[in-house]
Design a protein around this motif. Sequence first.
Motif, PDB file in Angstrom:
ATOM      1  N   GLN A   1       0.826  -1.208   0.000  1.00 16.52           N
ATOM      2  CA  GLN A   1       0.000   0.000   0.000  1.00 16.52           C
ATOM      3  C   GLN A   1       0.860   1.258   0.000  1.00 16.52           C
ATOM      4  O   GLN A   1       0.546   2.240  -0.686  1.00 16.52           O
ATOM      5  CB  GLN A   1      -0.920  -0.017   1.212  1.00 16.52           C
ATOM      6  N   LEU A   2       1.942   1.228   0.757  1.00 16.19           N
ATOM      7  CA  LEU A   2       2.856   2.366   0.758  1.00 16.19           C
ATOM      8  C   LEU A   2       3.444   2.574  -0.628  1.00 16.19           C
ATOM      9  O   LEU A   2       3.560   3.713  -1.111  1.00 16.19           O
ATOM     10  CB  LEU A   2       3.975   2.142   1.782  1.00 16.19           C
ATOM     11  N   GLY A   3       3.794   1.475  -1.296  1.00 18.61           N
ATOM     12  CA  GLY A   3       4.314   1.571  -2.659  1.00 18.61           C
ATOM     13  C   GLY A   3       3.304   2.159  -3.616  1.00 18.61           C
ATOM     14  O   GLY A   3       3.644   2.987  -4.476  1.00 18.61           O
ATOM     15  N   LEU A   4       2.033   1.761  -3.481  1.00 21.98           N
ATOM     16  CA  LEU A   4       0.983   2.290  -4.353  1.00 21.98           C
ATOM     17  C   LEU A   4       0.871   3.802  -4.219  1.00 21.98           C
ATOM     18  O   LEU A   4       0.803   4.526  -5.216  1.00 21.98           O
ATOM     19  CB  LEU A   4      -0.351   1.618  -4.013  1.00 21.98           C
TER      20      LEU A   4
ATOM     21  N   ALA B   1      19.281   1.851  -3.274  1.00 24.52           N
ATOM     22  CA  ALA B   1      20.107   0.714  -2.862  1.00 24.52           C
ATOM     23  C   ALA B   1      20.939   1.045  -1.629  1.00 24.52           C
ATOM     24  O   ALA B   1      21.150   0.194  -0.761  1.00 24.52           O
ATOM     25  CB  ALA B   1      21.015   0.300  -4.019  1.00 24.52           C
ATOM     26  N   ARG B   2      21.408   2.277  -1.529  1.00 17.49           N
ATOM     27  CA  ARG B   2      22.285   2.667  -0.424  1.00 17.49           C
ATOM     28  C   ARG B   2      21.495   2.953   0.850  1.00 17.49           C
ATOM     29  O   ARG B   2      21.947   2.660   1.951  1.00 17.49           O
ATOM     30  CB  ARG B   2      23.079   3.921  -0.834  1.00 17.49           C
ATOM     31  N   TYR B   3      20.308   3.538   0.701  1.00 16.45           N
ATOM     32  CA  TYR B   3      19.491   3.904   1.859  1.00 16.45           C
ATOM     33  C   TYR B   3      18.083   3.316   1.717  1.00 16.45           C
ATOM     34  O   TYR B   3      17.105   4.059   1.536  1.00 16.45           O
ATOM     35  CB  TYR B   3      19.411   5.429   1.998  1.00 16.45           C
ATOM     36  N   PRO B   4      17.946   2.016   1.790  1.00 17.29           N
ATOM     37  CA  PRO B   4      16.632   1.393   1.564  1.00 17.29           C
ATOM     38  C   PRO B   4      15.593   1.757   2.611  1.00 17.29           C
ATOM     39  O   PRO B   4      14.405   1.594   2.383  1.00 17.29           O
ATOM     40  CB  PRO B   4      16.952  -0.107   1.599  1.00 17.29           C
ATOM     41  N   TYR B   5      16.025   2.253   3.771  1.00 19.60           N
ATOM     42  CA  TYR B   5      15.083   2.590   4.829  1.00 19.60           C
ATOM     43  C   TYR B   5      14.627   4.034   4.776  1.00 19.60           C
ATOM     44  O   TYR B   5      13.942   4.513   5.675  1.00 19.60           O
ATOM     45  CB  TYR B   5      15.699   2.260   6.193  1.00 19.60           C
ATOM     46  N   ASN B   6      15.007   4.740   3.718  1.00 23.02           N
ATOM     47  CA  ASN B   6      14.587   6.131   3.548  1.00 23.02           C
ATOM     48  C   ASN B   6      13.914   6.344   2.192  1.00 23.02           C
ATOM     49  O   ASN B   6      13.909   7.453   1.660  1.00 23.02           O
ATOM     50  CB  ASN B   6      15.797   7.070   3.679  1.00 23.02           C
ATOM     51  N   ARG B   7      13.342   5.289   1.654  1.00 24.96           N
ATOM     52  CA  ARG B   7      12.767   5.383   0.315  1.00 24.96           C
ATOM     53  C   ARG B   7      11.566   6.317   0.253  1.00 24.96           C
ATOM     54  O   ARG B   7      11.459   7.149  -0.667  1.00 24.96           O
ATOM     55  CB  ARG B   7      12.392   3.977  -0.191  1.00 24.96           C
ATOM     56  N   SER B   8      10.667   6.202   1.201  1.00 25.04           N
ATOM     57  CA  SER B   8       9.501   7.082   1.163  1.00 25.04           C
ATOM     58  C   SER B   8       9.889   8.530   1.439  1.00 25.04           C
ATOM     59  O   SER B   8       9.236   9.469   0.968  1.00 25.04           O
ATOM     60  CB  SER B   8       8.445   6.626   2.171  1.00 25.04           C
ATOM     61  N   THR B   9      10.977   8.726   2.186  1.00 22.15           N
ATOM     62  CA  THR B   9      11.478  10.091   2.415  1.00 22.15           C
ATOM     63  C   THR B   9      11.943  10.711   1.102  1.00 22.15           C
ATOM     64  O   THR B   9      11.691  11.905   0.836  1.00 22.15           O
ATOM     65  CB  THR B   9      12.641  10.076   3.424  1.00 22.15           C
ATOM     66  N   LEU B  10      12.598   9.913   0.269  1.00 12.94           N
ATOM     67  CA  LEU B  10      13.022  10.399  -1.044  1.00 12.94           C
ATOM     68  C   LEU B  10      11.814  10.742  -1.900  1.00 12.94           C
ATOM     69  O   LEU B  10      11.816  11.762  -2.615  1.00 12.94           O
ATOM     70  CB  LEU B  10      13.888   9.344  -1.735  1.00 12.94           C
TER      71      LEU B  10
ATOM     72  N   ASP C   1       9.872  -0.958  -5.740  1.00 12.57           N
ATOM     73  CA  ASP C   1      10.921  -1.510  -4.885  1.00 12.57           C
ATOM     74  C   ASP C   1      10.373  -1.833  -3.499  1.00 12.57           C
ATOM     75  O   ASP C   1      10.758  -2.836  -2.888  1.00 12.57           O
ATOM     76  CB  ASP C   1      12.085  -0.517  -4.785  1.00 12.57           C
ATOM     77  N   LEU C   2       9.465  -1.007  -2.999  1.00 13.23           N
ATOM     78  CA  LEU C   2       8.810  -1.308  -1.728  1.00 13.23           C
ATOM     79  C   LEU C   2       7.990  -2.591  -1.832  1.00 13.23           C
ATOM     80  O   LEU C   2       8.031  -3.445  -0.936  1.00 13.23           O
ATOM     81  CB  LEU C   2       7.909  -0.143  -1.313  1.00 13.23           C
ATOM     82  N   ALA C   3       7.269  -2.738  -2.930  1.00 14.62           N
ATOM     83  CA  ALA C   3       6.471  -3.957  -3.125  1.00 14.62           C
ATOM     84  C   ALA C   3       7.366  -5.185  -3.185  1.00 14.62           C
ATOM     85  O   ALA C   3       7.035  -6.244  -2.635  1.00 14.62           O
ATOM     86  CB  ALA C   3       5.643  -3.836  -4.404  1.00 14.62           C
TER      87      ALA C   3
ATOM     88  N   VAL D   1       0.612  -1.690  -7.207  1.00 15.58           N
ATOM     89  CA  VAL D   1       1.360  -0.433  -7.164  1.00 15.58           C
ATOM     90  C   VAL D   1       1.164   0.358  -8.450  1.00 15.58           C
ATOM     91  O   VAL D   1       0.957   1.584  -8.435  1.00 15.58           O
ATOM     92  CB  VAL D   1       2.859  -0.709  -6.930  1.00 15.58           C
ATOM     93  N   ASN D   2       1.179  -0.329  -9.586  1.00 10.15           N
ATOM     94  CA  ASN D   2       1.107   0.339 -10.884  1.00 10.15           C
ATOM     95  C   ASN D   2      -0.247   1.005 -11.120  1.00 10.15           C
ATOM     96  O   ASN D   2      -0.367   1.893 -11.971  1.00 10.15           O
ATOM     97  CB  ASN D   2       1.400  -0.656 -12.008  1.00 10.15           C
ATOM     98  N   VAL D   3      -1.271   0.564 -10.393  1.00 13.11           N
ATOM     99  CA  VAL D   3      -2.579   1.206 -10.509  1.00 13.11           C
ATOM    100  C   VAL D   3      -2.503   2.655 -10.024  1.00 13.11           C
ATOM    101  O   VAL D   3      -3.185   3.541 -10.561  1.00 13.11           O
ATOM    102  CB  VAL D   3      -3.630   0.428  -9.692  1.00 13.11           C
TER     103      VAL D   3
END
Length: 453
Positions: free
Chosen positions: A238-241, A297-306, A352-354, A370-372
Motif C-alpha cells: 500500500q505504501l508503494g501504491l 540501494a544505499r538507503y533502503p530505509y529512507n525510500r519514502s522520504t526520497l 521496490d517497496l512492493a 502499485v502500478n494502478v
Amino acid sequence: MTPPTTEEHQLPGVVESPSADWPLGGRRAMAVFLSALSVYILAIFHRTSLGVAGVIAAERFHISSAQLATFVMVQLFVYAAMQVPVGALLDRFGSKVLLFAGVTTMTIAQFGFAFADTFAWGVLARVFVGMGDAMVFVSLLRVVALWFPPARAPMMSQLCGVFGQFGAIAAAGPLSVALHNLGWTKSYLLASSVGIVLGAILLVVVRDSPYRTKERTEIKLRAVARAVSSAWREPGTQLGLWCHFTSQFSATVFSLMWGFPFLTKAEGLSAGTASLLLEIMVVATVTASPLFGAFTARYPYNRSTLVLGTVAAIIAMWTVVLLWPGRAPLPVLILLVVVTAIGGPGSMIGFDLARTFNPTHRIGSASGIVNVGGFSATLLSVFVIGVILDRMAPGGAEHYDLAAFRAAMSVQYLVWAFGIVQILRLRRRTRRLVHSSDDYEHLKVGVSVRTGR
C-alpha cells in the motif's frame, strides 16, 4: 547506513538457491533481462506513438481534438484497469507467457491501427494496445526481482525506466519521419512488424526463473485471488501504491496530454520550443533514474522520504510557475519540466517497496497493485483538468489561456495532498509493524526508529 545483505531483503521462507547454471546477475540473467527490456521499450513506443501522429490521426479519422484525446484516455484506462488482474496472472503463469501475450496483443493491435479509417476502429485498436502494454512492465519487474541479487534490484528497476525512454525517443523521431515519408499504413505496419521479431527472440531467450524449482515462483489459479488479497494487505504494498500515485502523475499528465498546450497556449512558447522542453523531460528522466537507483540501494530505509522530497520539489516548482506574474520566463519553464520529470524515477520506488515486502510468488500481484496508483491519478487529473479548461474556455482549445490553465493545473495540488497524507499514514503503520512483528525480522537489521521507512 550500510545496505542490508541479500538475506535481509528476503522474506522468511522464500529465500531460494539459484541453480549453478543460472547465477543471479550473470550472463544468462542479462540475456533474459535485455530480451524482456526490448519488449518494454517497444511497449513505450506503442504507448506514445500517437503523440507524434496526433495531427495526422485527426485528419485520417476526421475527428475533433476531444475525440483525439479519447484515444489516450481509453488506452490509459485499459492499462490501469488491467494492472491487478495482470499481476495475478503473472504470478500464475510467469513473465515469459505474459510478455509474449503482451507483445502479440500490441502487434495485432498496431497492425489493425495501420488499416483503421474510422474513429470506432481506431479506439478499438488503442484498447488492445493498452491491454498488451499492461502485461509488459510488471513482467519485466518480476524478471528483475528473480534474476538479480536484491542489492542490485533497485538500480536495475531504475534502468528499466531509463531504457524505456528510448521507446519514446523512437516514437518522437523515427516514427515521425516515417509518417511523413511512408504514410500512415506503411509506418504502423513497420512498427507492428518489430513485435514479431522481438516475440521470437523472447520465446528463445526468456526463462521465468533461474531457480531449480518452478513451483516456488508460481501459484495455482484458484489461489490468484488470495495472492492479490495478501499482497494488498501488506502495508509495504500500500505504501508503494501511494508513492507511485503521488510522484508519477504530474509528469505523465504533462508529457502525455496537457504539457504541450500549457506551454504553447498558456506560456506562449512556439511549437518547436515546447517540443524541445518535452524532450528535455526525457533527458532529465534518464539522468535522474540511476541517481534514484543508487540512493534506494544505499538507503533502503529512507525510500519514502526520497519520494516525499521529490514531490515537495515538484510542488514548489509548479507553485512558482502558477504564481508568476504573467508568463514565466523560459529558464523557469525549463526548470519546471526538469523537476517534474524526476517524478517518474521517484515513482519506481513504489515497486521496490512492493518487492521488499512480498515473497516472490506475490511479486506480480504486488507490482500490479502499485502500478494502478500513478495511472489512476493520471486519468483523474487529465479528466478534471479537461473539464475545468472547458468551463474556463468554452470556445475550445483555441481559447485556452493562462488564466484557464492556472485554474486547471491547480487540480494537481488536491492529488498531491491526498497522496502525501496516505504516504505519511502508511509509513507510520509500516514502521510500527516492522518494529513490532517477528514477521519483519529480516527488515530490522541496522534500522533505528528514526531511519525506518
